[in-house]
Design an enzyme around this catalytic site. Structure first.
Site, PDB file in Angstrom:
ATOM      1  N   CYS A 220       0.845  -1.194   0.000  1.00  0.00           N
ATOM      2  CA  CYS A 220       0.000   0.000   0.000  1.00  0.00           C
ATOM      3  C   CYS A 220       0.886   1.252   0.000  1.00  0.00           C
ATOM      4  O   CYS A 220       1.566   1.517  -0.988  1.00  0.00           O
ATOM      5  CB  CYS A 220      -0.966  -0.052   1.172  1.00  0.00           C
ATOM      6  SG  CYS A 220      -2.230   1.235   1.154  1.00  0.00           S
TER       7      CYS A 220
ATOM      8  N   ASP B 166      -9.553  -2.559  -7.275  1.00  0.00           N
ATOM      9  CA  ASP B 166      -9.007  -1.694  -6.226  1.00  0.00           C
ATOM     10  C   ASP B 166      -9.830  -0.412  -6.155  1.00  0.00           C
ATOM     11  O   ASP B 166      -9.937   0.317  -7.143  1.00  0.00           O
ATOM     12  CB  ASP B 166      -7.555  -1.362  -6.547  1.00  0.00           C
ATOM     13  CG  ASP B 166      -6.801  -0.780  -5.362  1.00  0.00           C
ATOM     14  OD1 ASP B 166      -7.364   0.101  -4.685  1.00  0.00           O
ATOM     15  OD2 ASP B 166      -5.660  -1.200  -5.131  1.00  0.00           O
TER      16      ASP B 166
ATOM     17  N   HIS C 271      -8.088  -4.030  -3.085  1.00  0.00           N
ATOM     18  CA  HIS C 271      -6.899  -3.456  -2.462  1.00  0.00           C
ATOM     19  C   HIS C 271      -6.641  -4.166  -1.135  1.00  0.00           C
ATOM     20  O   HIS C 271      -7.551  -4.468  -0.381  1.00  0.00           O
ATOM     21  CB  HIS C 271      -7.127  -1.963  -2.209  1.00  0.00           C
ATOM     22  CG  HIS C 271      -5.904  -1.249  -1.725  1.00  0.00           C
ATOM     23  ND1 HIS C 271      -4.942  -0.768  -2.570  1.00  0.00           N
ATOM     24  CD2 HIS C 271      -5.487  -0.950  -0.472  1.00  0.00           C
ATOM     25  CE1 HIS C 271      -3.981  -0.195  -1.870  1.00  0.00           C
ATOM     26  NE2 HIS C 271      -4.285  -0.287  -0.584  1.00  0.00           N
TER      27      HIS C 271
END
Length: 286
Positions: A165, A222, A254
């Site tokens: 991330c 995502d 995600h």
């Protein structure tokens, strides 16, 4: 080096059971609790694992380091945190890599700005993270690699980096920063964005400056990274003739590797982990 999947299934089941009973939840950032039952706890048997202090220009940086207990000169992987800090999940990633024969080390990159692990939610975390300069992060990663070299525990001639991330974006940036890096693996990090004084460049801006090949592992569904930005990056890498590439996992959200969260997708996480190992082997982080 044995694959992570070869770890005794009984120990993994015990780890999940401990989490369900609440005995391990204290290691997770406050903002991510309660953790999911799918959370994996990797044993530290046969490892040297724990916190170390890394000297850096602006003062010491704490880092979680895991490596095999016996031997030295291990290949080195810098592990870059999510926005939730170096909490139990990132520490576990370090132990997973150590079980494969790496020295894995995750410096706590937000500490000068504050402790994100005690903040209650993402709304409280994001303003703090926004104050962290990329230049500070690059310097702290350099300092971490230097600490490993000085310790004799790891061989930084075989240096890799992986991040998740927030750390995925940093992985791309570090591959453009450190000429001694062998390879990077970026898990669903932002590729484009609005430049600021603290974050002046994004991966899309740095393709021509990459000094090591990066494998990007991205989610097909995502909600934070638009598919269009991934496609732009893929096209730009191809046009530049770059050895870096992006793998997209259709339908995955995600955070699909984060086994402590509802976004976890076991099949995509396992496939990405296998691809990461292969990328490191192919590019000299072995």
């Amino acid at each position: 080096m044995a694959p992570f999947s070869s770890l005794p299934s009984m120990e993994l089941r015990l780890g999940r059971r401990e989490l369900l009973l609440g005995t391990a939840a204290a290691g997770f950032a406050l903002a991510v609790r309660p953790v999911a039952a799918s959370t994996v706890t990797t044993p530290d048997r046969g490892l040297m694992a724990g916190w170390v202090s890394v000297p850096a220009a602006d003062g010491p940086v704490k880092a979680y380091r895991a490596r095999p207990a016996k031997g030295s000169g291990f290949p080195v992987v810098l592990v870059v945190q999510e926005i939730f800090g170096v909490h139990a999940y990132i520490q576990d990633v370090c132990r997973r890599l150590a079980q494969l024969g790496y020295l894995a080390i995750a410096p706590s990159l937000f500490d000068r700005q504050g402790d994100v692990t005690v903040l209650p939610d993402i709304a409280a975390i994001l303003p703090l993270v926004a104050t962290v300069p990329d230049a500070q992060v690059m310097a702290d990663l350099d300092a971490t690699a230097a600490w490993v070299a000085a310790s004799g525990e790891g061989d930084v001639a075989r240096l890799g980096i992986t991040g998740f991330c927030w750390g995925g974006r940093i992985t791309w940036l570090y591959a453009a920063h450190n000429p001694k890096l062998k390879a990077g693996v970026a898990w669903y990090g932002r590729l484009v964005g609005t430049a600021s004084e603290r974050q002046p460049l994004f991966p899309i801006d740095l393709i021509a400056k990459l000094k090591a090949p990066v494998l990007g592992l991205y989610a097909g569904n995502d909600d934070g990274i638009p598919t269009e930005s991934v496609q732009r990056m893929q096209a730009a890498l191809k046009a530049a003739g770059s050895p870096s590439r992006i793998e997209v996992f259709p339908g995955a959200p995600h955070g699909f590797h984060a086994d402590y969260r509802p976004t976890y997708r076991a099949a995509a996480a396992a496939a990405g982990w296998t691809q990461m190992q292969a990328w490191f082997r192919t590019n000299g982080v072995v």
